[in-house]
Design a protein around this motif. Structure first.
Motif, PDB file in Angstrom:
ATOM      1  N   HIS A 297      34.001  30.267  45.196  1.00 55.45           N
ATOM      2  CA  HIS A 297      33.140  29.084  45.259  1.00 55.45           C
ATOM      3  C   HIS A 297      32.530  28.732  43.903  1.00 55.45           C
ATOM      4  CE1 HIS A 297      30.604  32.591  46.333  1.00 55.45           C
ATOM      5  NE2 HIS A 297      29.745  32.017  45.523  1.00 55.45           N
ATOM      6  N   SER A 298      33.038  29.312  42.831  1.00 64.24           N
ATOM      7  CA  SER A 298      32.558  28.955  41.499  1.00 64.24           C
ATOM      8  C   SER A 298      33.269  27.689  41.018  1.00 64.24           C
ATOM      9  CB  SER A 298      32.812  30.110  40.521  1.00 64.24           C
ATOM     10  OG  SER A 298      34.190  30.340  40.409  1.00 64.24           O
ATOM     11  N   ASP A 299      32.793  27.131  39.916  1.00 63.91           N
ATOM     12  CA  ASP A 299      33.466  25.973  39.322  1.00 63.91           C
ATOM     13  C   ASP A 299      34.761  26.459  38.685  1.00 63.91           C
ATOM     14  OD1 ASP A 299      31.439  24.314  40.061  1.00 63.91           O
ATOM     15  OD2 ASP A 299      30.415  24.381  38.130  1.00 63.91           O
ATOM     16  N   GLY A 300      35.866  26.099  39.287  1.00 62.16           N
ATOM     17  CA  GLY A 300      37.148  26.594  38.804  1.00 62.16           C
ATOM     18  C   GLY A 300      37.472  27.933  39.432  1.00 62.16           C
ATOM     19  N   TYR A 301      38.445  28.622  38.862  1.00 64.85           N
ATOM     20  CA  TYR A 301      38.889  29.897  39.403  1.00 64.85           C
ATOM     21  C   TYR A 301      38.947  30.922  38.292  1.00 64.85           C
ATOM     22  CZ  TYR A 301      42.037  33.442  41.197  1.00 64.85           C
ATOM     23  OH  TYR A 301      42.583  34.638  41.570  1.00 64.85           O
ATOM     24  N   ALA A 302      38.359  32.063  38.528  1.00 64.55           N
ATOM     25  CA  ALA A 302      38.422  33.158  37.569  1.00 64.55           C
ATOM     26  C   ALA A 302      38.808  34.417  38.331  1.00 64.55           C
ATOM     27  CB  ALA A 302      37.076  33.349  36.874  1.00 64.55           C
ATOM     28  N   ASP A 303      39.940  35.023  37.994  1.00 69.27           N
ATOM     29  CA  ASP A 303      40.404  36.185  38.739  1.00 69.27           C
ATOM     30  C   ASP A 303      39.598  37.444  38.436  1.00 69.27           C
ATOM     31  OD1 ASP A 303      41.320  36.546  36.185  1.00 69.27           O
ATOM     32  OD2 ASP A 303      43.337  37.160  36.778  1.00 69.27           O
ATOM     33  N   ASN A 304      38.727  37.389  37.424  1.00 66.44           N
ATOM     34  CA  ASN A 304      37.921  38.557  37.097  1.00 66.44           C
ATOM     35  C   ASN A 304      36.456  38.413  37.497  1.00 66.44           C
ATOM     36  OD1 ASN A 304      37.319  36.646  35.177  1.00 66.44           O
ATOM     37  ND2 ASN A 304      37.419  38.024  33.449  1.00 66.44           N
ATOM     38  N   LEU A 305      36.109  37.372  38.244  1.00 64.56           N
ATOM     39  CA  LEU A 305      34.754  37.158  38.728  1.00 64.56           C
ATOM     40  C   LEU A 305      34.672  37.729  40.131  1.00 64.56           C
ATOM     41  CD1 LEU A 305      31.983  35.896  38.149  1.00 64.56           C
ATOM     42  CD2 LEU A 305      32.852  33.760  39.082  1.00 64.56           C
ATOM     43  N   LEU A 306      33.900  38.799  40.305  1.00 61.71           N
ATOM     44  CA  LEU A 306      33.872  39.539  41.559  1.00 61.71           C
ATOM     45  C   LEU A 306      32.489  39.520  42.190  1.00 61.71           C
ATOM     46  CD1 LEU A 306      35.869  42.587  40.222  1.00 61.71           C
ATOM     47  CD2 LEU A 306      36.751  40.758  41.678  1.00 61.71           C
ATOM     48  N   GLU A 307      32.456  39.627  43.512  1.00 58.76           N
ATOM     49  CA  GLU A 307      31.195  39.638  44.257  1.00 58.76           C
ATOM     50  C   GLU A 307      31.230  40.739  45.296  1.00 58.76           C
ATOM     51  OE1 GLU A 307      28.354  36.634  46.831  1.00 58.76           O
ATOM     52  OE2 GLU A 307      30.448  36.107  46.520  1.00 58.76           O
ATOM     53  N   CYS A 308      30.152  41.464  45.413  1.00 60.59           N
ATOM     54  CA  CYS A 308      29.994  42.463  46.470  1.00 60.59           C
ATOM     55  C   CYS A 308      29.294  41.776  47.636  1.00 60.59           C
ATOM     56  CB  CYS A 308      29.170  43.648  45.983  1.00 60.59           C
ATOM     57  SG  CYS A 308      28.847  44.874  47.276  1.00 60.59           S
ATOM     58  N   THR A 309      29.960  41.698  48.775  1.00 60.22           N
ATOM     59  CA  THR A 309      29.341  41.031  49.921  1.00 60.22           C
ATOM     60  C   THR A 309      28.312  41.913  50.600  1.00 60.22           C
ATOM     61  OG1 THR A 309      31.163  41.727  51.357  1.00 60.22           O
ATOM     62  CG2 THR A 309      31.343  39.554  50.327  1.00 60.22           C
ATOM     63  N   ARG A 310      28.254  43.158  50.236  1.00 64.51           N
ATOM     64  CA  ARG A 310      27.240  44.053  50.805  1.00 64.51           C
ATOM     65  C   ARG A 310      25.869  43.819  50.173  1.00 64.51           C
ATOM     66  NH1 ARG A 310      26.387  50.185  49.784  1.00 64.51           N
ATOM     67  NH2 ARG A 310      24.858  50.647  51.393  1.00 64.51           N
ATOM     68  N   CYS A 311      25.801  43.802  48.824  1.00 60.34           N
ATOM     69  CA  CYS A 311      24.501  43.664  48.166  1.00 60.34           C
ATOM     70  C   CYS A 311      24.328  42.332  47.432  1.00 60.34           C
ATOM     71  CB  CYS A 311      24.263  44.824  47.202  1.00 60.34           C
ATOM     72  SG  CYS A 311      25.281  44.808  45.709  1.00 60.34           S
ATOM     73  N   GLY A 312      25.408  41.530  47.279  1.00 62.30           N
ATOM     74  CA  GLY A 312      25.303  40.215  46.666  1.00 62.30           C
ATOM     75  C   GLY A 312      25.457  40.185  45.158  1.00 62.30           C
ATOM     76  N   THR A 313      25.738  41.311  44.544  1.00 63.62           N
ATOM     77  CA  THR A 313      25.918  41.360  43.094  1.00 63.62           C
ATOM     78  C   THR A 313      27.178  40.611  42.688  1.00 63.62           C
ATOM     79  OG1 THR A 313      24.799  43.486  42.975  1.00 63.62           O
ATOM     80  CG2 THR A 313      26.225  42.920  41.129  1.00 63.62           C
ATOM     81  N   ILE A 314      27.103  39.857  41.595  1.00 68.02           N
ATOM     82  CA  ILE A 314      28.258  39.154  41.034  1.00 68.02           C
ATOM     83  C   ILE A 314      28.449  39.653  39.610  1.00 68.02           C
ATOM     84  CG2 ILE A 314      29.218  36.928  40.344  1.00 68.02           C
ATOM     85  CD1 ILE A 314      27.594  35.650  42.582  1.00 68.02           C
TER      86      ILE A 314
END
Length: 52
Positions: free
Chosen positions: A17-34
């Motif tokens: 859901h970021s502007d554009g696509y970055a294959d190295n942008l990660l999110e933890c759905t447990r704690c919300g860290t990006i």
């Protein structure tokens, strides 16, 4: 890959859901860290964990 904050390995997703696509942008759905994972290490973008 594991979350640099909570160390969870099961709920890591590529952020789509970021502007554009970055294959190295990660999110933890447990704690919300990006964070960004690159060859130099990890760049923490946000940390939703509240320290007490």
């Amino acid at each position: 890959m594991k979350c640099p904050i909570c160390n969870d390995r099961t709920t890591i997703e590529i952020v789509m859901h970021s502007d554009g696509y970055a294959d190295n942008l990660l999110e933890c759905t447990r704690c919300g860290t990006i964070w960004i994972a690159n060859v130099d290490g990890i760049i923490l973008l946000n940390n939703n964990v509240v320290s007490g």
